[in-house]
Design an enzyme around this catalytic site. Structure first.
Site, PDB file in Angstrom:
ATOM      1  N   LYS A 172       0.286  -0.951   9.527  1.00 26.35           N
ATOM      2  CA  LYS A 172       1.674  -0.668   9.163  1.00 26.35           C
ATOM      3  C   LYS A 172       2.655  -0.980  10.282  1.00 26.35           C
ATOM      4  O   LYS A 172       3.845  -1.123  10.033  1.00 26.35           O
ATOM      5  CB  LYS A 172       1.821   0.797   8.722  1.00 26.35           C
ATOM      6  CG  LYS A 172       1.195   1.053   7.368  1.00 26.35           C
ATOM      7  CD  LYS A 172       1.678   2.345   6.768  1.00 26.35           C
ATOM      8  CE  LYS A 172       1.203   2.470   5.339  1.00 26.35           C
ATOM      9  NZ  LYS A 172       1.625   3.695   4.704  1.00 26.35           N
TER      10      LYS A 172
ATOM     11  N   LYS B 114      -4.796  -4.172   0.309  1.00 29.15           N
ATOM     12  CA  LYS B 114      -4.887  -3.210  -0.799  1.00 29.15           C
ATOM     13  C   LYS B 114      -3.560  -3.155  -1.563  1.00 29.15           C
ATOM     14  O   LYS B 114      -2.501  -3.455  -1.004  1.00 29.15           O
ATOM     15  CB  LYS B 114      -5.305  -1.829  -0.287  1.00 29.15           C
ATOM     16  CG  LYS B 114      -4.220  -1.064   0.389  1.00 29.15           C
ATOM     17  CD  LYS B 114      -4.593   0.408   0.501  1.00 29.15           C
ATOM     18  CE  LYS B 114      -3.449   1.134   1.164  1.00 29.15           C
ATOM     19  NZ  LYS B 114      -3.318   2.507   0.813  1.00 29.15           N
TER      20      LYS B 114
ATOM     21  N   LYS C 236       2.190   0.835  -2.863  1.00 27.86           N
ATOM     22  CA  LYS C 236       3.492   1.051  -3.496  1.00 27.86           C
ATOM     23  C   LYS C 236       4.644   0.599  -2.627  1.00 27.86           C
ATOM     24  O   LYS C 236       5.736   0.350  -3.104  1.00 27.86           O
ATOM     25  CB  LYS C 236       3.654   2.518  -3.933  1.00 27.86           C
ATOM     26  CG  LYS C 236       3.503   3.533  -2.818  1.00 27.86           C
ATOM     27  CD  LYS C 236       3.750   4.931  -3.350  1.00 27.86           C
ATOM     28  CE  LYS C 236       2.567   5.853  -3.155  1.00 27.86           C
ATOM     29  NZ  LYS C 236       2.132   6.061  -1.763  1.00 27.86           N
TER      30      LYS C 236
HETATM   31  N1  AQP Z   1      -5.062   0.326  -3.610  1.00 28.12           N
HETATM   32  C1  AQP Z   1      -5.629   1.498  -3.695  1.00 28.12           C
HETATM   33  N2  AQP Z   1      -6.830   1.625  -4.295  1.00 28.12           N
HETATM   34  C2  AQP Z   1      -7.420   2.837  -4.397  1.00 28.12           C
HETATM   35  N3  AQP Z   1      -6.875   3.973  -3.932  1.00 28.12           N
HETATM   36  C3  AQP Z   1      -5.683   3.893  -3.345  1.00 28.12           C
HETATM   37  N4  AQP Z   1      -4.884   4.812  -2.777  1.00 28.12           N
HETATM   38  C4  AQP Z   1      -3.774   4.215  -2.311  1.00 28.12           C
HETATM   39  N5  AQP Z   1      -3.816   2.905  -2.561  1.00 28.12           N
HETATM   40  C5  AQP Z   1      -5.001   2.667  -3.189  1.00 28.12           C
HETATM   41  C6  AQP Z   1      -5.192   6.222  -2.714  1.00 28.12           C
HETATM   42  O1  AQP Z   1      -4.065   6.922  -3.225  1.00 28.12           O
HETATM   43  C7  AQP Z   1      -3.956   8.156  -2.526  1.00 28.12           C
HETATM   44  C8  AQP Z   1      -2.545   8.371  -2.099  1.00 28.12           C
HETATM   45  O2  AQP Z   1      -2.207   7.487  -1.119  1.00 28.12           O
HETATM   46  P1  AQP Z   1      -0.864   7.700  -0.326  1.00 28.12           P
HETATM   47  O3  AQP Z   1       0.272   7.494  -1.222  1.00 28.12           O
HETATM   48  O4  AQP Z   1      -0.865   9.001   0.361  1.00 28.12           O
HETATM   49  O5  AQP Z   1      -0.934   6.637   0.807  1.00 28.12           O
HETATM   50  P2  AQP Z   1      -1.503   5.243   0.866  1.00 28.12           P
HETATM   51  O6  AQP Z   1      -2.998   5.255   0.845  1.00 28.12           O
HETATM   52  O7  AQP Z   1      -0.871   4.593   2.052  1.00 28.12           O
HETATM   53  O8  AQP Z   1      -0.988   4.594  -0.504  1.00 28.12           O
HETATM   54  P3  AQP Z   1      -0.020   3.380  -0.709  1.00 28.12           P
HETATM   55  O9  AQP Z   1       0.227   3.225  -2.161  1.00 28.12           O
HETATM   56  O10 AQP Z   1      -0.555   2.196   0.034  1.00 28.12           O
HETATM   57  O11 AQP Z   1       1.310   3.906  -0.030  1.00 28.12           O
HETATM   58  P4  AQP Z   1       2.189   3.214   1.057  1.00 28.12           P
HETATM   59  O12 AQP Z   1       2.545   1.879   0.488  1.00 28.12           O
HETATM   60  O13 AQP Z   1       3.356   4.095   1.252  1.00 28.12           O
HETATM   61  O14 AQP Z   1       1.351   3.110   2.283  1.00 28.12           O
HETATM   62  C9  AQP Z   1      -4.942   8.130  -1.373  1.00 28.12           C
HETATM   63  O15 AQP Z   1      -6.068   8.901  -1.726  1.00 28.12           O
HETATM   64  C10 AQP Z   1      -5.307   6.687  -1.268  1.00 28.12           C
HETATM   65  O16 AQP Z   1      -6.623   6.520  -0.791  1.00 28.12           O
END
Ligand code: AQP
Length: 336
Positions: A112, A193, A196
């Protein structure tokens, strides 16, 4: 007594299909078997800049999508992190327990912060806050996608280090990672991955996307060379990701999907995949829309914060007492 689980979701955008398949669907399955605490982790979302109105609305949508997916306030506790003061208090204690070196090794920080001119201190220390989030609920397990495994491992290390210094204060939790759906990849780059906060919306399917948007995004999704619908995560990672998504959304095995498209082209596969995604998320969207319209999610979050405060303040007290912090907790103990 039921075992406890804790997990959180950042309101850093509108939830994606990755969040749904990798995390929320499992949160729903677990709410019967476990005493579950689920949290909209808004302090984590501000590790990158957020406009106040956008953040407020993302908190609401995140909670409404989680409830729309089937989380039931009669069975679990759902709350917003910034409503429960113990999180930042134990967060600081965990920052002081973690070393600079171990925080530097977190791959999510590296990903990030890469290429950014300026990153917040919070982006660096957020795994310590995440450890606090989990430890405050004496969680036995933490259901997360595979991408978060390293952070749960750090949480275990911090809990063990704290316990060895100050006595057994924290329960040491285990990560609970689903076998499949653990990592849904971007539709535009199968090595990244699905996220969002991806600046390119074509990379993710949002739970807020309309049917037309989903059809378009699936059509535009990158595929690998060749014509055959074959599952080969090494050689054809983009296609393997689409097959995985299809399998989850349609409730079929990978083999069943591959067999069904034997001799058929990508176009037909993608048309049916889009349909399966739409079918899987439409009920979640409908419930989300109803919750946003009647505002009933707000009281659920208020009740959840009360319950979370009750539980977390007891664990925080244990930690502060063990470390020798505070006068108010035990005024007699500080009379020298
Ligand atoms: N691509 C993914 N596949 C499977 N699981 C996923 N998770 C996130 N992306 C995937 C799971 O969703 C939960 C919540 O995640 P989060 O919102 O706390 O943070 P993150 O993992 O950083 O998710 P994002 O969507 O990628 O958010 P941003 O873009 O803000 O960094 C977790 O259990 C994660 O494993």
């Amino acid at each position: 007594m039921k075992k406890r689980v804790f997990s959180g979701i950042q309101p850093s955008g509108i939830l994606t299909l990755g969040n749904y398949l990798g995390a929320i669907k499992r949160f729903v399955e677990m709410q019967d078997e476990y005493e579950a605490f689920y949290c909209v982790v808004d302090y984590h979302a501000i590790t990158v800049p957020q406009a106040p109105e956008t953040l407020r609305s993302q908190i609401a949508h995140t909670a409404a999508f989680m409830l729309g997916a089937g989380l039931d306030p009669e069975k679990m506790t759902l709350f917003v992190q910034s409503d429960v003061p113990a999180h930042t208090q134990l967060g600081w204690i965990m920052e002081c327990t973690a070393s600079f070196g171990e925080l530097s090794r977190m791959t999510q920080f590296k990903e990030k912060s890469e290429g950014k001119e300026s990153v917040s201190g919070g982006l660096f220390t957020y795994p310590a806050l995440m450890a606090a989030d989990i430890l405050l609920y004496d969680a036995d397990g933490v259901p997360v996608g595979d991408d978060q495994k390293q952070h749960v491992e750090l949480c275990r290390d911090l809990a063990e280090r704290f316990n060895s210094r100050f006595g057994k204060v924290f329960k040491v939790p285990e990560p609970i990672i689903g076998e499949t759906g653990a990592r849904i990849m971007s539709l535009q780059d199968p090595h990244k991955k699905m996220s969002k906060s991806d600046p390119n919306p074509a990379g993710y399917i949002s739970l807020g996307d309309s049917k037309d948007e989903i059809v378009k995004k699936v059509k535009r999704a990158v595929t690998d060379s060749g014509r055959e619908v074959a599952y080969d995560p090494e050689g054809k990672p983009a296609l393997a990701n689409l097959i995985t998504i299809f399998s989850h959304c349609a409730g079929k095995t990978i083999d069943e999907i591959v067999a069904a498209y034997d001799g058929k082209g990508y176009a037909e596969f993608k048309r049916d995949l889009a349909e399966a995604v739409v079918e899987a998320i439409t009920p979640v969207q409908e419930k989300h829309d109803a919750l946003i319209a009647d505002g009933s999610f707000v009281q659920i979050l208020i009740d959840g914060a009360r319950r979370a405060h009750e539980v977390s303040s007891r664990v925080l007290k244990r930690a502060k007492e063990a470390m020798g912090l505070s006068v108010l907790l035990d005024p007699e103990a500080v009379r020298l």
